[in-house]
Design an enzyme around this catalytic site. Structure first.
Site, PDB file in Angstrom:
ATOM      1  N   ASP A   1     -15.648  15.153  18.389  1.00  0.00           N
ATOM      2  CA  ASP A   1     -14.293  15.291  18.535  1.00  0.00           C
ATOM      3  C   ASP A   1     -13.746  15.419  20.298  1.00  0.00           C
ATOM      4  OD1 ASP A   1     -13.891  14.701  15.841  1.00  0.00           O
ATOM      5  OD2 ASP A   1     -13.864  16.890  15.305  1.00  0.00           O
TER       6      ASP A   1
ATOM      7  N   GLU B   1     -12.809  19.693   8.400  1.00  0.00           N
ATOM      8  CA  GLU B   1     -12.095  18.232   7.920  1.00  0.00           C
ATOM      9  C   GLU B   1     -10.647  18.351   7.312  1.00  0.00           C
ATOM     10  OE1 GLU B   1     -13.620  15.607   8.902  1.00  0.00           O
ATOM     11  OE2 GLU B   1     -15.516  16.462   9.305  1.00  0.00           O
TER      12      GLU B   1
ATOM     13  N   GLY C   1     -18.977 -14.586  17.104  1.00  0.00           N
ATOM     14  CA  GLY C   1     -19.310 -15.719  16.866  1.00  0.00           C
ATOM     15  C   GLY C   1     -19.474 -16.606  17.648  1.00  0.00           C
ATOM     16  N   LYS C   2     -19.744 -16.597  18.907  1.00  0.00           N
ATOM     17  CA  LYS C   2     -19.641 -17.441  20.111  1.00  0.00           C
ATOM     18  C   LYS C   2     -21.007 -18.315  19.810  1.00  0.00           C
ATOM     19  CE  LYS C   2     -20.071 -14.100  22.958  1.00  0.00           C
ATOM     20  NZ  LYS C   2     -19.840 -12.788  22.227  1.00  0.00           N
TER      21      LYS C   2
END
Length: 638
Positions: A511, A435, A216-217
């Site tokens: 990974d 997983e 948000g600069k």
């Protein structure tokens, strides 16, 4: 002279300057047209050979004339070819001979007449083409000047927003309370410079907003202009640099001249690192000279203007380490304001701001959404709200519910679900155990992040499955034990493949990359290896010195012996993490089989289902652990 609706004097140019005199361009156009006309006349000139009239009559008597055109003052014609001679064009001044037509008819020579144009026709033959060419070139030059072309390359390309255009205020900016508090002083100064400086204080000449992309600069800079009600001049740092030498410095001068005429105002330079990179930093081409001249002009302008004139300079960058030190010294960019990723409270404020534009369901708890999005920037959260609204629209709902926000998080973090990709039974089984290995190692390892969901639905590019982990709170410090736990979770999928199938697959490619990067950070940046010690071997810009495969060995700042010690320490960390994950899965092999079979049936398991399936094996409850961002453990396709 009355100003127009944009605050400029009537008749002024787009940058506030009075229109310049157009006589010089008009004179140039006239000279150019005359030169073109002369060249055209030369090129169009006839290559005919001029002969005396008596010679023409002799050729006519001998029968060598092929055809004749009789004009008012001259006779033009073509001689017949003779031997090696081709057709020859000739012209002769006409002597009044009334019997010429009878002579031509008697000789059988084709002839024609040429009417003589009056003075008006001759004048129009000159003036009409000349007027058309002048009009065309005048139009081309005006359009080129209006578009900052050849005649306007040195003008600034800054986009000027006047008060009625800047509608952003601090109420539209959330999650950066510290930065807003710092910028409030600038707003007070712009509103009333005399009162603010009554004690002799002066505002900084330049303020540098530093932070990651999307925090948000730019929005903060526009909010300052909106709060103060002043003009806003915005330009990107790359727009100063062109292929022509000297144009960048000319644009810097034009920008500050425009700002002085528009005072009070704010100059905002986005991505200032494109303009203010440290001089002589690896640049060996001629382009460095142009950039250095532009930077030198910016530094001179910073020294030459005073904040008391009502001009404030704001700049933004996400790479402050590469800026030239001369820009950051006192008297130029006096103040640096950090605009970092928001914490949990800041994320909640940002979500509330963006949720004003959508219709949320009563049960949609934005606080829970903020807890699920650690590490997200303001731009990420704006995109999240939009994706949630699109998800609710796709399912035909009347409002955006919590499940839509969860689906949007998965879409942003893990990618789009690819339901059309069909895996073979063998690949689905390997992915399910992979997983499950991640999830069970996370459940059994103290310090690992809690698992929220496990899925074998392909997502994104090459991801055959994913495991989502959610930290319970924002953490900014990680211990060595917590980082080792993170390594064990990353290698849990490969450990499951070794335990169940006795062989390895390409599914752990991502990974391995992330685990290697983390292990190098532990050794080279955080000093977490006893052999290598507490020395830092990482480059200051965030890149590992010598740790990347593309960095040449001669560029390292340490010896080959140290490089071997670093590589050995990284291998030891990875080996210990893999051995620990294998030990956990071998001890809880029944739980691994149960969870993998259920995952094959359901394709997705929630945290509650996973804990219930692993509970008989004595798995400990989830532990609290740090995580800079909610990231999936995604497996690329082999």
């Amino acid at each position: 002279m009355r100003p127009d609706r944009d605050g400029r004097p009537q008749g002024a140019g787009p940058d506030g300057e009075a229109p310049r005199n157009g006589r010089a361009p008009g004179t140039l156009v006239l000279v150019g047209v005359l030169l073109l006309y002369v060249v055209a006349e030369i090129l169009a000139a006839s290559p005919a050979r001029r002969i005396p009239y008596s010679a023409f009559l002799a050729q006519l008597d001998s029968g060598h004339v092929a055809r004749v055109t009789v004009g008012a003052t001259e006779v033009r014609g073509v001689l017949k070819p003779s031997g090696a001679r081709r057709d020859t064009l000739f012209t002769a001044r006409r002597v009044d001979a009334p019997a010429l037509a009878d002579t031509l008819r008697a000789r059988g020579v084709p002839f024609d007449g040429e009417l003589r144009a009056g003075w008006f026709g001759q004048a129009m033959g000159w003036l009409v083409p000349l007027a058309l060419m002048m009009g065309f070139w005048s139009l081309v030059i005006r359009r080129a000047a209006g578009q900052a072309g050849v005649l306007g390359m040195g003008k600034s390309r800054a986009r000027v927003y006047v008060e009625k255009d800047v509608r952003v205020t601090f109420a539209d900016v959330a999650g950066v309370d510290e930065a807003k508090a710092e910028l409030q002083e600038m707003v007070a100064f712009l509103r009333d410079p005399a009162s603010f400086g009554r004690l002799g204080a002066r505002m900084p000449r330049g303020v540098l907003l530093v932070g990651p992309p999307g925090t948000g600069k730019t929005l903060l800079a526009r909010a300052v202009a909106g709060e103060a009600g002043v003009s806003f001049l915005s330009i990107n740092g790359s727009e100063f640099v062109e292929m022509f030498v000297g144009l960048g410095a000319a644009r810097v001068r034009s920008l500050f001249e425009q700002a002085r005429r528009s005072a009070p105002c704010i100059i905002f330079i986005d991505e200032v690192d494109a303009l203010g990179r440290a001089r002589g930093a690896g640049m060996v081409t001629g382009a460095s000279d142009e950039k250095e001249q532009t930077l030198n002009q910016l530094l001179a302008e910073l020294d030459g203007f005073s904040p008391e004139h009502g001009v404030v300079l704001l700049a933004a960058t996400n790479r402050p380490e590469i800026l030239d030190p001369a820009m950051l010294r006192a008297g130029r960019f006096d103040r640096q304001i950090a605009v970092d990723r928001p914490d949990r409270g800041g994320r909640l404020q940002i979500l509330r701001v963006h949720a004003r534009a959508i219709r949320t369901a009563p049960g949609a708890d934005l606080g829970q959404v903020a807890a699920l999005t650690p590490g997200f920037t303001g731009a990420d959260l704006a995109n999240l709200v939009n994706e949630a609204a699109l998800a609710a629209t796709r399912r035909g709902a009347a409002a955006v519910a919590l499940e839509d926000f969860t689906a949007a998080i998965e879409r942003i973090v893990a990618g789009i679900a690819r339901t059309t990709r069909v895996l073979s039974p063998r690949e689905r089984e390997i992915t399910a155990y992979h997983e499950t290995g991640h999830a069970l190692v996370a459940l059994a390892t103290p310090g690992a992040d809690p698992v929220q969901k496990v899925s074998i639905i392909p997502r994104g590019i090459g991801a055959l499955g994913y495991t989502l982990q959610q930290p319970r709170e924002d953490r900014y410090i990680a211990t060595r034990a917590e980082l080792r736990a993170r390594l064990a979770v990353l290698l849990g999928g490969r450990a499951a493949e070794r335990v169940v199938f006795g062989e390895l697959s390409t599914g752990a490619a991502d990974d391995l990359v992330r685990a290697t990067e983390l292990a190098r950070e532990m050794v080279m940046r955080y000093g977490m290896d006893d052999t290598v010690g507490n020395a830092v071997y990482a480059a200051p810009g965030g890149e590992l010195a010598g740790g990347h495969a593309l960095i040449a060995p001669e560029s390292r700042m340490y010896s080959e012996q140290t490089a071997r010690e670093i590589e050995q320490a990284v291998r030891v960390l990875l080996a210990l993490a893999l051995d620990g994950a294998v030990e956990i899965l071998e001890r809880d092999r029944p739980a691994l089989d149960r969870c993998a079979r259920r995952l094959l049936e359901r394709e997705t398991l929630s945290r509650e289902e996973l804990v219930a399936l692993a509970a008989p094996a004595g798995a400990p409850p989830p532990r609290r652990a740090p995580s800079p961002r909610l990231l999936p453990v995604a497996e690329p396709a082999g």
